[in-house]
Scaffold this active site. Structure first.
Site, PDB file in Angstrom:
ATOM      1  N   ARG A   5       0.843  -1.190   0.000  1.00 33.69           N
ATOM      2  CA  ARG A   5       0.000   0.000   0.000  1.00 33.69           C
ATOM      3  C   ARG A   5       0.881   1.244   0.000  1.00 33.69           C
ATOM      4  O   ARG A   5       2.101   1.135   0.089  1.00 33.69           O
ATOM      5  CB  ARG A   5      -0.934  -0.007   1.211  1.00 33.69           C
ATOM      6  CG  ARG A   5      -0.182   0.135   2.508  1.00 33.69           C
ATOM      7  CD  ARG A   5      -1.136   0.250   3.697  1.00 33.69           C
ATOM      8  NE  ARG A   5      -0.443   0.749   4.856  1.00 33.69           N
ATOM      9  CZ  ARG A   5      -0.906   0.662   6.099  1.00 33.69           C
ATOM     10  NH1 ARG A   5      -2.067   0.085   6.323  1.00 33.69           N
ATOM     11  NH2 ARG A   5      -0.220   1.156   7.094  1.00 33.69           N
ATOM     12  N   ASN A  20      -4.670   8.336   3.868  1.00 32.89           N
ATOM     13  CA  ASN A  20      -4.380   7.612   5.106  1.00 32.89           C
ATOM     14  C   ASN A  20      -2.909   7.741   5.437  1.00 32.89           C
ATOM     15  O   ASN A  20      -2.048   7.325   4.657  1.00 32.89           O
ATOM     16  CB  ASN A  20      -4.720   6.126   4.945  1.00 32.89           C
ATOM     17  CG  ASN A  20      -4.694   5.389   6.267  1.00 32.89           C
ATOM     18  OD1 ASN A  20      -5.562   5.582   7.107  1.00 32.89           O
ATOM     19  ND2 ASN A  20      -3.694   4.557   6.460  1.00 32.89           N
ATOM     20  N   GLU A  21      -2.634   8.347   6.575  1.00 35.70           N
ATOM     21  CA  GLU A  21      -1.264   8.433   7.077  1.00 35.70           C
ATOM     22  C   GLU A  21      -0.288   8.886   5.989  1.00 35.70           C
ATOM     23  O   GLU A  21       0.613   8.137   5.579  1.00 35.70           O
ATOM     24  CB  GLU A  21      -0.815   7.093   7.664  1.00 35.70           C
ATOM     25  CG  GLU A  21      -1.636   6.664   8.860  1.00 35.70           C
ATOM     26  CD  GLU A  21      -1.015   5.516   9.626  1.00 35.70           C
ATOM     27  OE1 GLU A  21      -0.200   4.785   9.042  1.00 35.70           O
ATOM     28  OE2 GLU A  21      -1.347   5.342  10.808  1.00 35.70           O
ATOM     29  N   CYS A  77      11.928   9.847  -7.723  1.00 34.52           N
ATOM     30  CA  CYS A  77      11.879   9.664  -9.176  1.00 34.52           C
ATOM     31  C   CYS A  77      12.209  10.991  -9.891  1.00 34.52           C
ATOM     32  O   CYS A  77      12.336  12.031  -9.254  1.00 34.52           O
ATOM     33  CB  CYS A  77      10.509   9.142  -9.602  1.00 34.52           C
ATOM     34  SG  CYS A  77       9.212  10.383  -9.547  1.00 34.52           S
ATOM     35  N   LYS A 133      -4.000  -9.914   8.897  1.00 38.27           N
ATOM     36  CA  LYS A 133      -4.987 -10.854   9.436  1.00 38.27           C
ATOM     37  C   LYS A 133      -4.744 -11.180  10.906  1.00 38.27           C
ATOM     38  O   LYS A 133      -5.642 -11.658  11.595  1.00 38.27           O
ATOM     39  CB  LYS A 133      -5.039 -12.130   8.597  1.00 38.27           C
ATOM     40  CG  LYS A 133      -3.729 -12.874   8.460  1.00 38.27           C
ATOM     41  CD  LYS A 133      -3.901 -14.049   7.506  1.00 38.27           C
ATOM     42  CE  LYS A 133      -2.590 -14.750   7.223  1.00 38.27           C
ATOM     43  NZ  LYS A 133      -1.611 -13.864   6.536  1.00 38.27           N
ATOM     44  N   CYS A 180       9.495  10.311  -2.465  1.00 42.25           N
ATOM     45  CA  CYS A 180       9.826   9.708  -3.753  1.00 42.25           C
ATOM     46  C   CYS A 180      11.038  10.395  -4.366  1.00 42.25           C
ATOM     47  O   CYS A 180      11.189  11.617  -4.281  1.00 42.25           O
ATOM     48  CB  CYS A 180       8.616   9.830  -4.679  1.00 42.25           C
ATOM     49  SG  CYS A 180       8.896   9.031  -6.263  1.00 42.25           S
ATOM     50  N   GLU A 201      -7.237   5.890  15.145  1.00 42.31           N
ATOM     51  CA  GLU A 201      -6.951   4.448  15.151  1.00 42.31           C
ATOM     52  C   GLU A 201      -6.194   4.090  16.413  1.00 42.31           C
ATOM     53  O   GLU A 201      -5.305   4.836  16.848  1.00 42.31           O
ATOM     54  CB  GLU A 201      -6.042   4.066  13.980  1.00 42.31           C
ATOM     55  CG  GLU A 201      -6.652   4.123  12.622  1.00 42.31           C
ATOM     56  CD  GLU A 201      -5.632   3.682  11.554  1.00 42.31           C
ATOM     57  OE1 GLU A 201      -4.627   3.028  11.906  1.00 42.31           O
ATOM     58  OE2 GLU A 201      -5.844   4.014  10.392  1.00 42.31           O
ATOM     59  N   CYS A 215       3.593   8.066  -5.978  1.00 43.87           N
ATOM     60  CA  CYS A 215       4.516   9.202  -6.005  1.00 43.87           C
ATOM     61  C   CYS A 215       3.674  10.467  -5.835  1.00 43.87           C
ATOM     62  O   CYS A 215       2.830  10.762  -6.683  1.00 43.87           O
ATOM     63  CB  CYS A 215       5.250   9.230  -7.351  1.00 43.87           C
ATOM     64  SG  CYS A 215       5.983  10.852  -7.679  1.00 43.87           S
ATOM     65  N   TRP A 233       2.755  -5.836  13.831  1.00 45.06           N
ATOM     66  CA  TRP A 233       3.948  -5.365  13.107  1.00 45.06           C
ATOM     67  C   TRP A 233       5.170  -5.139  13.976  1.00 45.06           C
ATOM     68  O   TRP A 233       6.173  -4.633  13.486  1.00 45.06           O
ATOM     69  CB  TRP A 233       3.612  -4.130  12.282  1.00 45.06           C
ATOM     70  CG  TRP A 233       2.725  -3.115  12.928  1.00 45.06           C
ATOM     71  CD1 TRP A 233       1.378  -2.984  12.731  1.00 45.06           C
ATOM     72  CD2 TRP A 233       3.088  -2.087  13.856  1.00 45.06           C
ATOM     73  NE1 TRP A 233       0.882  -1.942  13.485  1.00 45.06           N
ATOM     74  CE2 TRP A 233       1.906  -1.376  14.186  1.00 45.06           C
ATOM     75  CE3 TRP A 233       4.287  -1.692  14.458  1.00 45.06           C
ATOM     76  CZ2 TRP A 233       1.892  -0.301  15.078  1.00 45.06           C
ATOM     77  CZ3 TRP A 233       4.265  -0.620  15.350  1.00 45.06           C
ATOM     78  CH2 TRP A 233       3.085   0.056  15.643  1.00 45.06           C
TER      79      TRP A 233
HETATM   80  C1  GAL Z   1      -2.096   2.114  10.471  1.00 43.87           C
HETATM   81  C2  GAL Z   1      -2.969   2.120   9.244  1.00 43.87           C
HETATM   82  C3  GAL Z   1      -4.071   1.083   9.322  1.00 43.87           C
HETATM   83  C4  GAL Z   1      -3.530  -0.224   9.800  1.00 43.87           C
HETATM   84  C5  GAL Z   1      -2.870  -0.026  11.126  1.00 43.87           C
HETATM   85  C6  GAL Z   1      -2.342  -1.297  11.730  1.00 43.87           C
HETATM   86  O1  GAL Z   1      -0.841   2.610  10.138  1.00 43.87           O
HETATM   87  O2  GAL Z   1      -3.529   3.386   9.032  1.00 43.87           O
HETATM   88  O3  GAL Z   1      -4.659   0.940   8.057  1.00 43.87           O
HETATM   89  O4  GAL Z   1      -2.605  -0.707   8.876  1.00 43.87           O
HETATM   90  O5  GAL Z   1      -1.788   0.870  10.976  1.00 43.87           O
HETATM   91  O6  GAL Z   1      -1.760  -1.078  12.976  1.00 43.87           O
END
Ligand code: GAL
Length: 696
Positions: free
Chosen positions: A114, A152-153, A160, A358, A158, A309, A118, A317
């Protein structure tokens, strides 16, 4: 300018990202039923739905989104409608490979993830504005629409050729078409970098050795501005079509990697919003959270902001992704509210069963509604519904910490005296004692109106423009108190050293002159003595300081630097300036900031045990236990918990990860002779901060 009130309508907004395109339609009805059960009031729809809305170039498939919005509206759930522009569909990269980002090493990114666009690509921008225009036209009058969530965020950079051209245009504007001015600003006399033509300038790609620091800094500024242009393109379209609907974009946290200047973005949006994922394994995560939340409130100009969020349980992650212990999501959400959030949301409503995330939790976990996570989500919905009285109100601050994006970017570059000096860590160290004593703290840029504050804390301000330096000096001269950390005031806005003794713009203010930086080898701790603060140790850095008018508060004892003052204090006009030329242990920093607050006439609100926070908002006291061990807080008086309705007197027990929102009450004899409780709507005077005192 419309704000969050469009969404809150007198009630804290609650919900999360909703990605119905990942689910068969049969599931949608169940989603809405469960959202209602959980007390959800708003969902963000369509964040990554571009390939569903425009499966082929120019095609439009809005039918499914119509049905989703109708269903949500029938269920009484408002929509924060996202533009899908963070992630272009695969066809765009296939047909127009030049729309895909190029990394610093010159490699073009592959698709399949995702955020790969650019920002300078005219083709990307053309497709983005086209889909946004059609979204706005289609949903402008939909009754569920209450906010626009742009992209989003924003975080893309870039390298290029199109970006390089754009960078050159940006530079020509910045330097008023004067190449000599650029050569001077970038100090291109060094290493034969002098440019004779604008076309010779590129983005700072990988080089054989160290890269030009000002080129890098300007590229950071440019990259942030390029994204801001993308935001503004979308915003203008949306605003034209729906002038009453607020517009936001969600900021990607506050970590070492912050790609855009939030301050410049905040000035262009209606609502400030943040994505925030504290590490459950970090005992001090609540300090970073409070800092990020206070920054959001400050960016919003003291108005409420949105927690867009967070995770209901585990994320996916970090190297290890523990779930959140019972109660932690609640206390973290209430913490955001305590620091001024009027919207508490999650990524995402229903946990995905496929794709890269997931194993990232959702409000509704894989195990379904009969689960610990969903039970807590439901409870949180109930709690937030009880806090309507805070909506739209925030707490004014008398203390501010200074954070400058330009300075942060410049200080984070290579080839510095101590390359492990971390600006955010430094800010965190100075901020922690302030919130630990329950103070409301703003986090502001150096060009803000600083005279509003009784105490200004500047943990690190490596780069400072003349105008910013002037504001800081004026703040102290007009009676403000200042605490300034080392390696501040070192370079101008072009990252050129201000010679003549450091920190050149603050020599008179501080009454001292730093001759030399003496970063310390890793692991070495210096002994420092102070009759006022007690003896302590410090590390990382020592300035070889020579006081002129400043009074030494602490000096190094022993070794080559024996006798060098490391903490100093100087009267300046009606104010007082402290200088901290080393990194003292945290205990000492707490004492120092306690002393600075006392002299500035700022009294602490509370002295809770470590890991417990006491925060004031709208006449209520939020007591938040961020750790697993139970705690007890001494708070004289009688209190009613707005959430549980329980009554507390003087000593308040808080279970591990427990949270209370207290309103002071007082005992009033009723006509019958019995006692009843009368609610007072303000925290008693004893909790008010004292008036500013003199400089002594
Ligand atoms: C944010 C993002 C979300 C999701 C989330 C996971 O950076 O905006 O879409 O990926 O992290 O923690």
């Amino acid at each position: 300018m419309p704000g969050l009130e469009k969404l809150t309508r007198g009630r804290l907004a609650y919900g999360g990202d909703y990605n119905p395109e990942q689910w068969p339609e049969e599931v949608w009805a169940e989603d809405v039923t469960l959202m209602r059960e959980a007390g959800v009031t708003v969902v963000t729809v369509g964040v990554f739905a571009w390939s569903w809305l425009e499966p082929r170039p120019g095609a439009r498939e809005f039918g499914w989104l119509d049905r989703v919005l109708d269903l949500l509206h029938e269920g009484g759930i408002a929509v924060n409608l996202a533009t899908p522009t963070a992630t272009p569909p695969p066809w765009m990269a296939h047909r127009h490979p030049e729309t895909v980002q190029v990394a610093q090493d010159g490699r073009r990114m592959a698709t399949g993830s995702r955020n790969h666009f650019c920002p300078s690509s005219p083709t990307y921008r053309r497709y983005a504005t086209s889909i946004v225009r059609d979204l706005a036209d289609r949903y402008a009058d939909h009754p569920a629409l209450r906010m626009w969530h742009v992209n989003n965020e924003y975080c893309e950079t870039c390298h290029c050729d199109i970006s390089a051209q754009h960078f050159r245009r940006w530079l020509r504007t910045r330097y008023a078409d004067d190449l000599d001015a650029l050569n001077a600003a970038w100090t291109t006399a060094f290493w034969s970098q002098r440019y004779g033509d604008w076309d010779e300038i590129g983005t700072p790609r990988d080089t054989t050795y160290l890269r030009n620091p000002t080129q890098q800094l300007d590229f950071r500024r440019f990259s942030s501005d390029a994204l801001l242009e993308c935001f503004a393109l979308e915003r203008d379209l949306l605003r034209r079509r729906t002038p009453d609907v607020p517009i936001t974009t969600n900021f990607p946290g506050l970590a070492t990697w912050v790609p855009v200047d939030y301050r410049r973005f905040a000035a262009e949006e209606d609502v400030v919003s943040l994505d925030w994922y504290p590490d459950p394994a970090d005992d001090d995560a609540h300090v970073s959270s409070a800092l990020a939340f206070d920054l959001m409130r400050s960016l919003a100009g003291g108005r409420p902001w949105a927690l867009m969020e967070q995770a209901a349980a585990a994320i996916n992650w970090r190297a290890r992704n523990p779930t959140k212990p019972r109660g932690l999501t609640r206390v973290q959400s209430l913490q955001a509210v305590a620091h001024g959030a009027d919207m508490v949301c999650f990524f995402q409503w229903r946990a995905s069963t496929g794709g890269a995330e997931k194993f990232h939790s959702g409000m509704l976990p894989h195990s379904g509604p009969d689960s610990r996570v969903f039970t807590e989500i439901r409870q949180l919905g109930t709690d937030l519904a009880r806090l309507s009285e805070v909506v739209g109100r925030t707490e004014p601050a008398r203390v501010a910490c200074v954070l400058s994006w330009d300075s942060w970017w410049a200080a984070s570059q290579e080839a510095h005296p101590a390359n492990d000096l971390d600006v955010l860590d430094q800010l965190h160290r100075y901020y922690e004692p302030l919130i630990q004593s329950g103070l409301t703290v703003d986090v502001v840029p150096p060009d803000a109106d600083l005279t509003r504050y009784s105490l200004l804390v500047v943990p690190n301000l490596y780069l400072v423009s003349d105008a910013e330096a002037h504001r800081i000096v004026e703040c102290a001269r007009s009676g403000g108190h200042l605490v300034l950390g080392f390696f501040s005031g070192i370079v101008d806005e072009f990252d050129r050293v201000r010679a003549g003794g450091y920190p050149a713009p603050f020599l008179d203010l501080l009454g001292l002159r730093v001759e030399e930086f003496c970063p310390q080898p890793e692991g070495v701790r210096l002994r420092c003595v102070s009759s006022e603060l007690g003896d302590f140790s410090s590390d990382l850095w020592v300035d070889r300081t020579r006081p002129t008018t400043a009074e030494p508060v602490a000096v190094v004892r022993g070794g080559e630097l024996d006798g060098v003052p490391v903490i100093l204090r100087n009267r300046c006009g009606a104010g007082l300036a402290w200088y901290v030329g080393t990194r003292p242990d945290q205990q000492t920093l707490r004492r120092l900031l306690g002393a600075a607050c006392a002299r500035a006439g700022v009294a602490p609100l509370a002295d809770p045990p470590p890991g417990v926070e006491v925060v004031r908002r709208a006449g209520l006291l939020f007591l938040l236990n961020h750790r697993e061990h139970p705690a007890e807080i001494a708070l004289a008086g009688s209190w009613r918990d707005v959430l549980s309705h329980g009554r507390f007197d003087d000593r308040i027990p808080l279970p591990g990860y427990g949270a209370l929102v207290l309103r002071p009450i007082r005992d009033v004899p009723a006509a019958s002779g019995e006692h009843s409780l009368e609610v007072v709507d303000q925290v008693p005077h004893a909790f008010e901060e004292t008036a500013p005192g003199g400089a002594d």
